[in-house]
Motif scaffolding. Structure first.
Motif, PDB file in Angstrom:
ATOM      1  N   SER A 117      21.112  30.189  44.743  1.00 39.86           N
ATOM      2  CA  SER A 117      21.956  30.246  43.546  1.00 39.86           C
ATOM      3  C   SER A 117      21.191  30.770  42.341  1.00 39.86           C
ATOM      4  O   SER A 117      21.799  31.293  41.391  1.00 39.86           O
ATOM      5  CB  SER A 117      22.529  28.856  43.246  1.00 39.86           C
ATOM      6  OG  SER A 117      21.481  27.905  43.061  1.00 39.86           O
ATOM      7  N   CYS A 118      19.858  30.652  42.387  1.00 40.87           N
ATOM      8  CA  CYS A 118      19.044  31.131  41.265  1.00 40.87           C
ATOM      9  C   CYS A 118      19.221  32.626  41.036  1.00 40.87           C
ATOM     10  O   CYS A 118      19.059  33.119  39.910  1.00 40.87           O
ATOM     11  CB  CYS A 118      17.569  30.812  41.513  1.00 40.87           C
ATOM     12  SG  CYS A 118      16.900  31.522  43.046  1.00 40.87           S
ATOM     13  N   SER A 120      21.821  34.272  40.860  1.00 44.56           N
ATOM     14  CA  SER A 120      23.010  34.581  40.062  1.00 44.56           C
ATOM     15  C   SER A 120      22.684  34.673  38.579  1.00 44.56           C
ATOM     16  O   SER A 120      23.540  35.063  37.779  1.00 44.56           O
ATOM     17  CB  SER A 120      24.080  33.501  40.275  1.00 44.56           C
ATOM     18  OG  SER A 120      24.517  33.479  41.620  1.00 44.56           O
ATOM     19  N   SER A 134      26.928  32.553  47.118  1.00 39.39           N
ATOM     20  CA  SER A 134      25.799  31.790  46.587  1.00 39.39           C
ATOM     21  C   SER A 134      25.770  30.389  47.191  1.00 39.39           C
ATOM     22  O   SER A 134      26.817  29.811  47.512  1.00 39.39           O
ATOM     23  CB  SER A 134      25.929  31.687  45.060  1.00 39.39           C
ATOM     24  OG  SER A 134      25.134  30.646  44.547  1.00 39.39           O
ATOM     25  N   ASP A 135      24.559  29.846  47.318  1.00 39.01           N
ATOM     26  CA  ASP A 135      24.425  28.482  47.839  1.00 39.01           C
ATOM     27  C   ASP A 135      24.993  27.428  46.906  1.00 39.01           C
ATOM     28  O   ASP A 135      25.131  26.261  47.291  1.00 39.01           O
ATOM     29  CB  ASP A 135      22.952  28.165  48.123  1.00 39.01           C
ATOM     30  CG  ASP A 135      22.500  28.698  49.469  1.00 39.01           C
ATOM     31  OD1 ASP A 135      23.351  28.829  50.354  1.00 39.01           O
ATOM     32  OD2 ASP A 135      21.300  28.980  49.635  1.00 39.01           O
ATOM     33  N   GLN A 136      25.299  27.798  45.684  1.00 36.39           N
ATOM     34  CA  GLN A 136      25.962  26.852  44.780  1.00 36.39           C
ATOM     35  C   GLN A 136      27.279  26.418  45.404  1.00 36.39           C
ATOM     36  O   GLN A 136      27.653  25.242  45.347  1.00 36.39           O
ATOM     37  CB  GLN A 136      26.205  27.513  43.422  1.00 36.39           C
ATOM     38  CG  GLN A 136      26.677  26.544  42.333  1.00 36.39           C
ATOM     39  CD  GLN A 136      25.601  25.538  41.942  1.00 36.39           C
ATOM     40  OE1 GLN A 136      24.420  25.868  41.925  1.00 36.39           O
ATOM     41  NE2 GLN A 136      26.006  24.315  41.652  1.00 36.39           N
ATOM     42  N   HIS A 137      27.971  27.371  46.034  1.00 30.91           N
ATOM     43  CA  HIS A 137      29.228  27.062  46.720  1.00 30.91           C
ATOM     44  C   HIS A 137      28.964  26.263  47.987  1.00 30.91           C
ATOM     45  O   HIS A 137      29.658  25.294  48.283  1.00 30.91           O
ATOM     46  CB  HIS A 137      29.968  28.351  47.077  1.00 30.91           C
ATOM     47  CG  HIS A 137      30.392  29.156  45.892  1.00 30.91           C
ATOM     48  ND1 HIS A 137      31.356  28.744  45.002  1.00 30.91           N
ATOM     49  CD2 HIS A 137      29.971  30.369  45.439  1.00 30.91           C
ATOM     50  CE1 HIS A 137      31.527  29.652  44.062  1.00 30.91           C
ATOM     51  NE2 HIS A 137      30.696  30.653  44.302  1.00 30.91           N
ATOM     52  N   SER A 166      16.207  25.161  45.786  1.00 29.81           N
ATOM     53  CA  SER A 166      17.360  25.368  44.905  1.00 29.81           C
ATOM     54  C   SER A 166      18.636  24.812  45.524  1.00 29.81           C
ATOM     55  O   SER A 166      19.429  24.135  44.852  1.00 29.81           O
ATOM     56  CB  SER A 166      17.516  26.865  44.612  1.00 29.81           C
ATOM     57  OG  SER A 166      18.670  27.117  43.842  1.00 29.81           O
ATOM     58  N   ALA A 167      18.824  25.092  46.816  1.00 26.64           N
ATOM     59  CA  ALA A 167      20.037  24.624  47.495  1.00 26.64           C
ATOM     60  C   ALA A 167      20.079  23.103  47.581  1.00 26.64           C
ATOM     61  O   ALA A 167      21.126  22.485  47.378  1.00 26.64           O
ATOM     62  CB  ALA A 167      20.116  25.233  48.891  1.00 26.64           C
ATOM     63  N   ALA A 170      21.021  21.453  44.305  1.00 29.05           N
ATOM     64  CA  ALA A 170      22.471  21.543  44.080  1.00 29.05           C
ATOM     65  C   ALA A 170      23.219  20.554  44.969  1.00 29.05           C
ATOM     66  O   ALA A 170      24.194  19.926  44.540  1.00 29.05           O
ATOM     67  CB  ALA A 170      22.950  22.969  44.340  1.00 29.05           C
TER      68      ALA A 170
END
Length: 445
Positions: A117-118, A120, A134-137, A166-167, A170
């Motif tokens: 996600s970073c 983005s 993105s891994d945010q999702h 990062s994942a 989140a």
């Protein structure tokens, strides 16, 4: 001078990705409605899944081609120019390194598989785009599915890299919001000391949580599973990130039977398999990449190659590409490969928009790389398939799509199940971890 980093081994799946780009470019070059009269060229570089080589490649692409890298390229005559766009890298850590270099020159980079996600953050990576969500999702989706199946006590492991850290950050945030308790959160990277690997494996073995979420790169996951297989491990319900949940090389580990996780939707690319099968001994000699593929697939060496191990036979032309049994020819579930296909077409359409007007293209128009752009955030919408590892009649594990997750749906309706899930131990009822069993680690169904 420090010794130059060397590459060892071959990733057949990554070779398929590279050849999928070749296939797509050939397809584009044969069209009359997209870039008519214009032929796209390409060069393929190997980052070897390492940051130093990835950075070296980025500088080569930004400063003009190094003709010594691949003398067989027909595009070497354009050595003084930079490329208008780049596809890759597969892993987030390498993509971050490349993006920090290419962003300075405004050269767009479209990744097919980097999900951190970073990336983005357009302040840090202004020229980075991707065709994979993105891994945010994904982090939010995984937390939602853990809650959906009633698991409130889990373990978590991650790759000790930009992607994993990062994942996981989140996911832990999303899990807390869903009321999920995480017994442990451990990190490991495959180049770390063995003592670290053993520590992580022992934490998993000795914990009371029997549901384990793994946000790991496929290489790290493979090393961890090999370590866990060395000693008896209690049955675990694995939840996997897309990086490994659809990797056919991981299917050999039966201790992951019944694993579930989100994967990129499978696709069909007409003509790709036939293209992959067109590889011949003569063609293999034209490229170092294809040479290595041929030699590794048939355990032989091509004439004139150096560094050949004693006793390895010489390739004699009797080898049949149709007999290869590795991920290079596995086109049964094209997922990330389709992301390469989309990335290549996205770049072609962007260039078309710059130099073409309808069916007329002006070859003399000079454009700068930073004129090739996509949408404002560079991230596609998040749609995943829910994958379940189930045994086939033959006794081998296989990927089975059992549902879909669409982030655009109303909250609470994102997940739709379409088939029965097989849980750890072959059970058809969802595994529950009873709060009274936290200390003993007992499970109920």
């Amino acid at each position: 001078m420090p010794p130059q980093t060397q590459c060892y081994g071959i990733d057949f799946r990554e070779v398929r990705f590279a050849r999928a780009m070749e296939f797509t470019i050939q397809q584009i070059n044969s069209r009359t409605d997209l870039l008519p009269g214009i032929k796209l060229g390409y060069r393929i570089h190997d980052s070897c899944s390492t940051v130093p080589i990835a950075i070296r490649v980025a500088f080569q692409l930004a400063n003009g081609f190094d003709t010594d890298f691949n003398e067989s390229s027909s595009c070497s005559k354009f050595a003084a120019t930079t490329v208008p766009a780049i596809i890759g890298d597969s892993a987030s850590t390498q993509s971050i390194s490349i993006a920090r270099v290419l962003g300075l020159f405004g050269i767009p980079q479209v990744s097919h598989s980097s999900t951190c996600s970073c990336l983005s953050d357009k302040n840090q990576y202004p020229a980075f785009f991707r065709t994979i969500p993105s891994d945010q999702h994904q982090a939010a989706a995984l937390a939602r599915i853990v809650k959906h199946f009633g698991w409130t006590w889990i373990g978590a492991i991650r790759s000790d890299s930009d992607y994993g850290n990062s994942a996981m950050a989140a996911f832990l945030k999303a899990a807390q919001a869903e009321g999920i308790c995480v017994e442990y959160s451990e990190a490991y990277y495959r180049t770390q000391p063995r003592s670290k690997l053993e520590k992580v494996a022992n934490v998993i073995r000795r914990s009371t949580a029997r549901v384990v979420l793994a946000f790991m790169h496929t290489g790290d996951m493979r090393v961890l599973l090999e370590e866990l297989a060395r000693q008896p491990t209690p049955p675990l319900q694995w939840i996997g990130s897309e990086a490994w949940i659809t990797d056919p090389d991981i299917l050999q580990y039966n201790l992951c039977a019944a694993a579930i996780g989100f994967g990129v939707p499978r696709s069909v690319i007409p003509g790709l398999r036939e293209f992959l099968l067109e590889l011949t001994l003569k063609k293999a000699l034209e490229s170092p990449l294809l040479t290595e593929l041929w030699e590794s697939s048939f355990s032989c060496h091509l004439k004139g190659q150096t560094g050949v191990s004693e006793g390895v036979r010489e390739c004699d032309g009797s080898e049949d590409i149709h007999t290869i049994q590795n991920p290079y020819l596995d086109t049964s579930q094209l997922r990330i490969t389709n992301m390469v296909y989309k990335a290549t077409y996205a770049i072609a359409h962007a260039i078309h928009g710059l130099i073409c007007n309808g069916t007329q293209c002006d070859k003399t128009i000079q454009f700068s790389p930073w004129q090739v752009s996509f949408d404002s955030n560079g991230d596609p919408p998040a749609v995943y398939e829910l994958i379940n590892w189930q045994f086939k009649n033959s006794g081998a594990l296989d990927f089975v799509t059992v549902g879909q997750y669409d982030s655009s749906r109303p909250r609470g309706q994102e997940l739709k199940l379409s088939k029965n899930i097989i849980w750890v131990g072959g059970e058809t009822e969802v595994l529950h971890n009873n709060p009274d069993d936290y200390k003993t680690g007992r499970l109920t169904y």
